[in-house]
Design a protein around this motif. Structure first.
Motif, PDB file in Angstrom:
ATOM      1  N   THR A  46      -5.871  10.835  -1.317  1.00 13.44           N
ATOM      2  CA  THR A  46      -7.336  11.112  -0.492  1.00 13.44           C
ATOM      3  C   THR A  46      -6.704  11.988   0.621  1.00 13.44           C
ATOM      4  OG1 THR A  46      -6.845   9.050   0.690  1.00 13.44           O
ATOM      5  CG2 THR A  46      -8.197   9.078  -1.321  1.00 13.44           C
ATOM      6  N   HIS A  92      -6.264  -2.109  -7.062  1.00 12.45           N
ATOM      7  CA  HIS A  92      -5.299  -1.221  -7.287  1.00 12.45           C
ATOM      8  C   HIS A  92      -3.792  -1.662  -7.385  1.00 12.45           C
ATOM      9  CE1 HIS A  92      -7.618   2.360  -5.751  1.00 12.45           C
ATOM     10  NE2 HIS A  92      -8.333   2.002  -7.010  1.00 12.45           N
ATOM     11  N   HIS A 145      -3.884   6.152  -4.399  1.00  4.53           N
ATOM     12  CA  HIS A 145      -4.555   7.451  -4.969  1.00  4.53           C
ATOM     13  C   HIS A 145      -4.526   8.612  -3.986  1.00  4.53           C
ATOM     14  CE1 HIS A 145      -6.947   5.340  -8.257  1.00  4.53           C
ATOM     15  NE2 HIS A 145      -5.796   4.786  -7.991  1.00  4.53           N
TER      16      HIS A 145
END
Lengths: 577, 214
Positions: free
Chosen positions: A458, A443, A456
């Motif tokens: 989550t 990433h 991201h």
């Protein structure tokens, strides 16, 4: 204005506040400030000073509360908030004095040179190293504004008149030139001064020394200061060398007093807190966990065995086998290992980690020993993390204080502390799993001047709302990413962006880390990101929220983030050249 | 007058004591005339004694009887009886005065300085003066303790600390403490203020005890 040195702390700060009818204390939501507040409250309780404590977490709430409270208290104390930004924008009434005890550097020059209203506490030895610019360089004194109108003499012949006018024009041009030069000089001076931000002596240690000066110090207070100091290391705000320096320079007299070497000087008793300063392992909460779990969540072992890859697990087992530890031993709880085996394991791991780390630990009577470092970690998660939406930050502050209270009262096995430790383990595992996903799925994006990681969203990213977790995460990722032995990866800084949930949905939390090479090499960790972020926002007209007390953390709107990152690239490139 | 029994002589003094017993714990009106009467009785008895002893002495000088006979003289018994009466009356009167003062002292502590009007009426002028002097001494003593002086009337037993930690449960706004400073009670703020000032707000539920160790 600066209050220099302990003697003045006492007479120009504490004695004044003591005589006052009622004081207000504003505390930042971090462990160092909590511990400092605890020690200060203890001193105030002894002296029967009445006060109000307000925990705050952002600049806007500080500004609003300050205006409300300064109508009624003439002395206000700020702990770990407020030194970095100017107070001139807040309209304080005449008789109000604000005392600021902050570990953040540099202090804003408006606060330093302001005459009486803002008083900052700092040690003289440190002030030398800041290279404070001179007052004249930064502030235009009124006499520079020369009066334009000069007396007109009685009119004499026009020749003289013209000469005089010419002179006057020449003078004015010269003055303007000087002023422009002064302005340029000032801009340079300010740029140099504000470029780097860093953290200095923890406030809890400063307040401990003040309490000691007042003879209101005991082992419990020393423990608070030890926790505050360890939290700075746990939050990755200071390097190991700075930590050792503070331990040796500042904490040594207290160590000698509260944990003397010879047995006779120690007072025996089951409810007396005994503090010791010994070398220890840098594995997270390993005494409350199994060795295996601790190693899998530790930066050093994870990076060594590359636990995020498929071969990672076997790599770790290989390392454990080479060290001479059995897998069974590592998988069982550390506390049930027999003592002599524990000592051997300790020696092996210490040699392997080679980190030269020593910390404070305390115990009451025959109860289990508790490490200040682990305590700081558990407390910071409890204090900073917004896990339960219904809990206000005041509740978190009181809950953390309660844990500290109960511990100092002798109940080491109190359930709130155990819960805090369990939660910390869960949090740490969440962070580790986020790191592993980010690294294994690549990433991390390579922009030209820095590495960018956009996390991201989550269910685990709620942990990253805590500064402790955010910085641990960022440092972990940096190390893991750089462990690919690509030398270039160590040279570039890392920027991490975390999407926020409610109530700040649509915003990203952005923070930056200096290149890894610098963290390894430098003893003082100074960051340029605070200034860089400000610059980007000014240049490109992006609205950012700089509400957090840590200037390295800002909030950016998600629509504007690509623009922000591009501009950041440009700025960093420009500054490198 | 001289042939009355002890109890009859001391009747007036006894009435004072009976008064005190009747008005338990409170202070009955000051019976000035009765006290004066008792004082006069003591004087009369003393005078009678004086006269008798003088008479006996002169008789002794003139006659040639031995000194021991004076003790056998029935008049001597009377003198002794009179002396006992004097002491008895004196004791009763003194008890009256002392008990009144004691009760006055305890009332002063109970009411904290402002006595009810009825009781003030019942005091004699010298008692009022005594009360003022006592209050003044107390005030001086209190002022001399600590930096600002301590109010000893707040607690009968010494409290653990003069201030307590309280937490504000709602946005109350401004609140004035007993020493004049105003504090702002915002929701979720922790305060450390003198005990007496929090009582009303604690009852109302605006403040709550913050359970802190130190």
């Amino acid at each position: 204005m600066l209050i220099r040195d302990l003697h003045n702390f006492r007479h120009h700060f504490y004695e004044l506040v003591k005589r006052e009818k009622h004081t207000t204390i504003f505390v930042n939501l971090d462990v160092d400030a909590l511990c400092a507040c605890y020690i200060l409250m203890h001193a105030f309780n002894c002296d029967n000073v009445s006060y109000t404590v307000n925990p705050i977490d952002s600049w806007t709430s500080l500004q609003n509360s300050l205006l409300e409270y300064c109508a009624h208290s003439s002395y206000i104390i700020l702990i770990n908030c407020g030194a970095y930004r100017s107070f001139l924008s807040i309209d304080l009434p005449e008789n109000v004095t604000v005392f600021v005890i902050d570990s953040q550097r540099p202090f804003h020059l408006d606060n330093v040179f302001n005459r009486d209203a803002i008083q900052l506490l700092a040690y003289s030895s440190e002030i030398e190293s800041w290279k404070l610019p001179k007052v004249e360089d930064v502030y235009a004194s009124d006499t520079d504004e020369s009066d334009e109108d000069e007396e007109d003499d009685d009119e004499e012949d026009p020749m003289r008149e013209r000469a005089r006018i010419a002179d006057r024009i020449a003078e004015r041009a010269l003055r303007r030139q000087k002023k422009a030069q002064w302005k340029r000089n000032r801009a340079n001076v300010l740029w140099e001064y504000y470029m780097k931000t860093w953290y200095s002596t923890p406030v809890s240690v400063m307040v401990l020394e003040l309490a000691h000066e007042l003879n209101k110090c005991d082992a419990g207070m020393m423990w608070c200061a030890a926790v505050g100091l360890s939290s700075q290391l746990a939050d990755k705000l200071i390097s190991m060398e700075s930590y050792n320096k503070v331990c040796v320079d500042r904490m040594r007299p207290f160590i000698r007093k509260y944990s003397p070497r010879n047995q006779q000087a120690q007072c025996k008793g089951d409810d007396v807190m005994k503090i010791s300063f010994e070398s220890d392992l840098l594995l997270p909460v390993y005494t409350h966990w199994t060795l295996y779990d601790s190693m899998t969540n530790d930066v050093h072992f994870s990076c060594q065995s590359k636990l995020w890859t498929q071969k990672g697990n076997s790599g770790l087992r290989h390392i454990i086998a080479t060290l001479g530890l059995t897998l069974n031993e590592c998988r069982q709880s550390y506390s049930i290992m027999p003592i002599d085996r524990r000592k051997e394991v300790f020696k092996i791991l210490e040699k392997h980690l080679n980190s030269n780390f020593a910390t404070f630990s305390s115990h009451f009577g025959y109860a289990k020993q508790f490490n200040a470092f682990d305590f700081a970690r558990a407390l910071s998660l409890r204090l900073e993390c917004r896990l339960d939406a219904k809990e206000t930050f005041y509740d978190r502050f009181m809950a953390s204080r309660f844990i500290l209270d109960k511990f100092l009262a002798g109940e080491c096995a109190h359930e709130t502390l155990n819960n805090a430790i369990q939660n910390y383990k869960v949090g740490l595992k969440a962070i580790t799993s986020m790191v592993f996903t980010a690294v294994s799925q690549s990433h991390v994006i390579n922009c030209s001047t820095y590495f960018l990681l956009v996390v991201h969203a989550t269910s685990d990213s709620i942990y990253l709302t805590s500064r402790h977790c955010l910085f641990s995460f960022a440092h972990f990722i940096q190390r893991a990413f750089a462990s690919a032995r690509n030398a270039r990866r160590m040279e570039k800084p890392l920027v991490v962006a975390v999407p926020l949930g409610e109530p700040d949905a649509g915003w990203f939390w952005v923070t930056g880390l200096m290149p890894l090479a610098e963290y390894i090499k430098e003893t003082e960790w100074k960051s340029i990101f605070a200034r860089a972020f400000e610059h980007v926002a000014e240049r490109s007209n992006i609205m950012i929220k700089r509400d957090s007390f840590d200037p390295n953390i800002i909030m950016v709107k998600s629509e504007e983030r690509t623009k922000f990152f591009n501009n950041l690239d440009a700025i960093l490139e420009a500054s490198e050249n | 007058m001289t042939s009355t029994t002890k109890s009859n002589v001391a009747n007036d003094a006894m009435s004072l004591i009976n008064d005190l017993i009747l008005y338990q714990d409170s202070i009955p009106p000051y019976k000035d005339e009765v006290v004066k009467k008792c004082a006069k009785q003591i004087e009369e008895l003393y005078q009678a004694n004086y006269d008798d002893i003088l008479a006996m002495r002169s008789k002794l000088d003139s006659s040639s009887s031995s000194a021991s006979s004076i003790h056998d003289d029935p008049k001597m018994q009377l003198c002794r009886a009179r002396q006992n009466c004097i002491e008895h009356i004196k004791r009763l009167c003194l008890t009256y005065l002392t008990v009144r003062l004691d009760r006055l002292k305890s009332l002063r502590w109970k009411h904290g300085g402002l006595l009810p009007f009825k009781i003030k009426n019942n005091l004699s002028p010298s008692e009022t003066e005594w009360l003022n002097g006592y209050s003044r001494m107390l005030a001086e003593f209190q002022q001399s303790i600590g930096d600002n002086g301590v109010n000893l009337f707040g607690h009968i037993h010494p409290p653990k600390s003069l201030h307590i930690h309280v937490r504000a449960l709602s946005d109350y706004g401004e609140f004035e403490l007993s020493d004049g400073t105003t504090i702002i009670l915002k929701k979720n703020s922790l305060h450390y203020i003198p005990r007496e000032d929090c009582d009303t707000l604690l009852k109302q539920g605006i403040l709550e005890f913050a359970n802190l160790g130190c």
